[in-house]
Scaffold this motif. Structure first.
Motif, PDB file in Angstrom:
ATOM      1  N   UNK A  44       0.888  -0.986  -0.061  1.00  0.00           N
ATOM      2  CA  UNK A  44       0.104  -0.074   0.030  1.00  0.00           C
ATOM      3  C   UNK A  44       0.781   1.291  -0.175  1.00  0.00           C
ATOM      4  N   UNK A  45       1.863   1.362   0.807  1.00  0.00           N
ATOM      5  CA  UNK A  45       2.944   2.371   0.662  1.00  0.00           C
ATOM      6  C   UNK A  45       3.337   2.746  -0.428  1.00  0.00           C
ATOM      7  N   UNK A  46       4.137   1.661  -1.159  1.00  0.00           N
ATOM      8  CA  UNK A  46       4.596   2.116  -2.499  1.00  0.00           C
ATOM      9  C   UNK A  46       3.525   2.087  -3.619  1.00  0.00           C
ATOM     10  N   UNK A  47       2.511   1.567  -3.490  1.00  0.00           N
ATOM     11  CA  UNK A  47       1.246   1.726  -4.524  1.00  0.00           C
ATOM     12  C   UNK A  47       0.862   3.187  -4.661  1.00  0.00           C
ATOM     13  N   UNK A  48       1.122   3.946  -3.479  1.00  0.00           N
ATOM     14  CA  UNK A  48       0.771   5.263  -3.198  1.00  0.00           C
ATOM     15  C   UNK A  48       1.618   6.088  -3.962  1.00  0.00           C
ATOM     16  N   UNK A  49       2.752   5.711  -4.510  1.00  0.00           N
ATOM     17  CA  UNK A  49       3.742   6.522  -5.301  1.00  0.00           C
ATOM     18  C   UNK A  49       3.893   5.818  -6.426  1.00  0.00           C
ATOM     19  N   UNK A  50       3.234   5.082  -6.837  1.00  0.00           N
ATOM     20  CA  UNK A  50       3.047   4.510  -8.181  1.00  0.00           C
ATOM     21  C   UNK A  50       4.069   3.128  -8.379  1.00  0.00           C
ATOM     22  N   UNK A  51       4.465   2.518  -7.363  1.00  0.00           N
ATOM     23  CA  UNK A  51       5.562   1.376  -7.359  1.00  0.00           C
ATOM     24  C   UNK A  51       4.802   0.333  -6.678  1.00  0.00           C
TER      25      UNK A  51
ATOM     26  N   UNK B 192       5.765  -3.541 -13.877  1.00  0.00           N
ATOM     27  CA  UNK B 192       6.937  -3.803 -14.827  1.00  0.00           C
ATOM     28  C   UNK B 192       7.882  -2.459 -15.004  1.00  0.00           C
ATOM     29  N   UNK B 193       7.477  -1.511 -15.367  1.00  0.00           N
ATOM     30  CA  UNK B 193       8.206  -0.449 -15.194  1.00  0.00           C
ATOM     31  C   UNK B 193       8.501   0.436 -13.964  1.00  0.00           C
ATOM     32  N   UNK B 194       7.948   0.293 -13.057  1.00  0.00           N
ATOM     33  CA  UNK B 194       7.996   0.674 -11.793  1.00  0.00           C
ATOM     34  C   UNK B 194       7.888  -0.210 -10.669  1.00  0.00           C
ATOM     35  N   UNK B 195       8.663  -1.387 -10.985  1.00  0.00           N
ATOM     36  CA  UNK B 195       8.771  -2.359  -9.972  1.00  0.00           C
ATOM     37  C   UNK B 195       9.696  -2.176  -8.925  1.00  0.00           C
ATOM     38  N   UNK B 196       9.293  -3.108  -7.864  1.00  0.00           N
ATOM     39  CA  UNK B 196      10.459  -3.030  -6.836  1.00  0.00           C
ATOM     40  C   UNK B 196      11.035  -4.584  -6.737  1.00  0.00           C
ATOM     41  N   UNK B 197      12.030  -4.536  -6.023  1.00  0.00           N
ATOM     42  CA  UNK B 197      12.757  -5.642  -5.594  1.00  0.00           C
ATOM     43  C   UNK B 197      12.969  -5.816  -4.157  1.00  0.00           C
ATOM     44  N   UNK B 198      12.538  -6.817  -3.471  1.00  0.00           N
ATOM     45  CA  UNK B 198      12.723  -7.029  -1.868  1.00  0.00           C
ATOM     46  C   UNK B 198      13.418  -8.044  -1.583  1.00  0.00           C
ATOM     47  N   UNK B 199      14.293  -7.881  -0.375  1.00  0.00           N
ATOM     48  CA  UNK B 199      14.905  -8.996  -0.056  1.00  0.00           C
ATOM     49  C   UNK B 199      15.028  -8.569   1.669  1.00  0.00           C
ATOM     50  N   UNK B 200      15.738  -9.312   2.549  1.00  0.00           N
ATOM     51  CA  UNK B 200      15.927  -9.117   3.743  1.00  0.00           C
ATOM     52  C   UNK B 200      17.424  -9.360   3.993  1.00  0.00           C
TER      53      UNK B 200
ATOM     54  N   UNK C 167       8.686  10.361   3.700  1.00  0.00           N
ATOM     55  CA  UNK C 167      10.138   9.721   3.228  1.00  0.00           C
ATOM     56  C   UNK C 167       9.626   9.156   1.935  1.00  0.00           C
ATOM     57  N   UNK C 168       8.408   8.583   1.669  1.00  0.00           N
ATOM     58  CA  UNK C 168       8.160   8.292   0.385  1.00  0.00           C
ATOM     59  C   UNK C 168       7.758   9.323  -0.747  1.00  0.00           C
ATOM     60  N   UNK C 169       7.363  10.492  -0.288  1.00  0.00           N
ATOM     61  CA  UNK C 169       7.274  11.702  -1.194  1.00  0.00           C
ATOM     62  C   UNK C 169       8.809  12.087  -1.509  1.00  0.00           C
ATOM     63  N   UNK C 170       9.634  11.718  -0.491  1.00  0.00           N
ATOM     64  CA  UNK C 170      11.049  12.427  -0.968  1.00  0.00           C
ATOM     65  C   UNK C 170      11.661  11.474  -1.759  1.00  0.00           C
ATOM     66  N   UNK C 171      11.414  10.050  -1.531  1.00  0.00           N
ATOM     67  CA  UNK C 171      11.902   9.050  -2.887  1.00  0.00           C
ATOM     68  C   UNK C 171      11.169   9.132  -4.125  1.00  0.00           C
ATOM     69  N   UNK C 172       9.921   9.527  -4.164  1.00  0.00           N
ATOM     70  CA  UNK C 172       9.297   9.930  -5.399  1.00  0.00           C
ATOM     71  C   UNK C 172      10.045  11.092  -5.877  1.00  0.00           C
ATOM     72  N   UNK C 173      10.462  12.151  -5.452  1.00  0.00           N
ATOM     73  CA  UNK C 173      11.121  13.100  -5.951  1.00  0.00           C
ATOM     74  C   UNK C 173      12.590  12.817  -6.759  1.00  0.00           C
ATOM     75  N   UNK C 174      13.099  11.991  -5.923  1.00  0.00           N
ATOM     76  CA  UNK C 174      14.362  11.425  -6.311  1.00  0.00           C
ATOM     77  C   UNK C 174      14.133  10.395  -7.752  1.00  0.00           C
TER      78      UNK C 174
END
Length: 257
Positions: free
Chosen positions: A135-142, A147-155, A245-252
């Motif tokens: 939900x957090x990253x969907x809010x900024x389109x990721x 595909x074009x705005x995918x995330x990669x997750x690990x621990x 933080x998410x909005x700041x990431x979106x800007x970058x």
């Protein structure tokens, strides 16, 4: 003559184990964690440790570094981690928790130690914490499935700790080479480190609540520390800071397109 335990004594023993924190079984046989772990002869990296006909106990961090460096793909890295026998966490875990999402993503998210749900499913960020992250990253389109705005997750490590305890310094040191190689193979444009453990391992910092929202750099990659979704579930008021933080990431991300 073998002594038999009656029903009431067995119940008392089970209650005693519960008081000690034993809440689940992970195998049909007990594990002797005092036995020395010996290298497998068929593994080239481990086989080279013993020389001149003498038995030499391998230094786990050096073995991990050698095996990680030899991995030229993510599949190689999974195989290297799977065959690494110098960390007891592997013995107590149900599954190796490696990754989810697209390895071609611009944003790589590194979470904490796998929890029970992640250990059972074998993927990072599942359950309520995973749903909140989506939900957090969907809010900024990721998202992890885009595909074009995918995330990669690990621990930060691939195996769960017993009873979700914190990692020891030795465990962090031994498993760090695999995490560093993971980042090198993915080559993300941005790193997101969520929680205290990732910032401790990668940034030598210790307090995520103080560090969140402040851009850092790891191995030349812009790195943003953020609060872990599981923390947000326990502290809903902190969601406001995370949104900033998410909005700041979106800007970058916008600047990088």
């Amino acid at each position: 003559m073998e002594s038999k335990i009656n029903f009431m004594d067995a119940i008392d023993l089970l209650e005693w184990q519960l008081e000690l924190g034993v809440t689940e079984t992970i195998g049909n046989q007990e594990i002797n964690r005092y036995l020395e772990v010996k290298p497998k002869s068929e593994n080239k990296v481990k086989a080279n440790i013993a020389s001149s006909g003498k038995k030499v106990r391998a230094e786990p961090t050096l073995v991990a570094s050698s095996m990680a460096s030899a991995a030229n793909s993510l599949d190689d890295l999974v195989q290297a981690i799977s065959s690494f026998d110098y960390c007891d966490l592997k013995k107590g875990a149900r599954n190796l928790v490696f990754s989810d999402g697209s390895p071609h993503a611009k944003v790589m998210i590194i979470g904490e130690v796998p929890d029970l749900e992640e250990d059972m499913i074998g993927k990072p960020f599942v359950g309520a914490a995973g749903q909140l992250l989506d939900k957090m990253f969907n809010a900024i389109g990721y998202g992890r499935s885009l595909s074009d705005t995918a995330l990669y997750l690990t621990n930060v490590v691939p195996w769960r700790t017993p009873q979700n305890r914190s990692l020891t310094d030795d465990e962090m040191e031994v498993l760090k080479p695999f995490l560093v190689r993971h980042i090198q193979l993915v080559q993300p444009r941005f790193l997101i480190v969520m929680g205290n453990t990732p910032i401790q391992v990668l940034l030598n910092e210790s307090r995520i609540t103080k560090l969140r929202g402040k851009w850092k750099t790891f191995s030349g990659i812009p790195t943003l520390p953020m609060l872990h979704p599981s923390y947000l579930l326990r502290n809903p008021l902190a969601k406001k800071e995370t949104w900033e933080d998410l909005k700041m990431l979106k800007v970058r991300l916008g600047e990088d397109l």
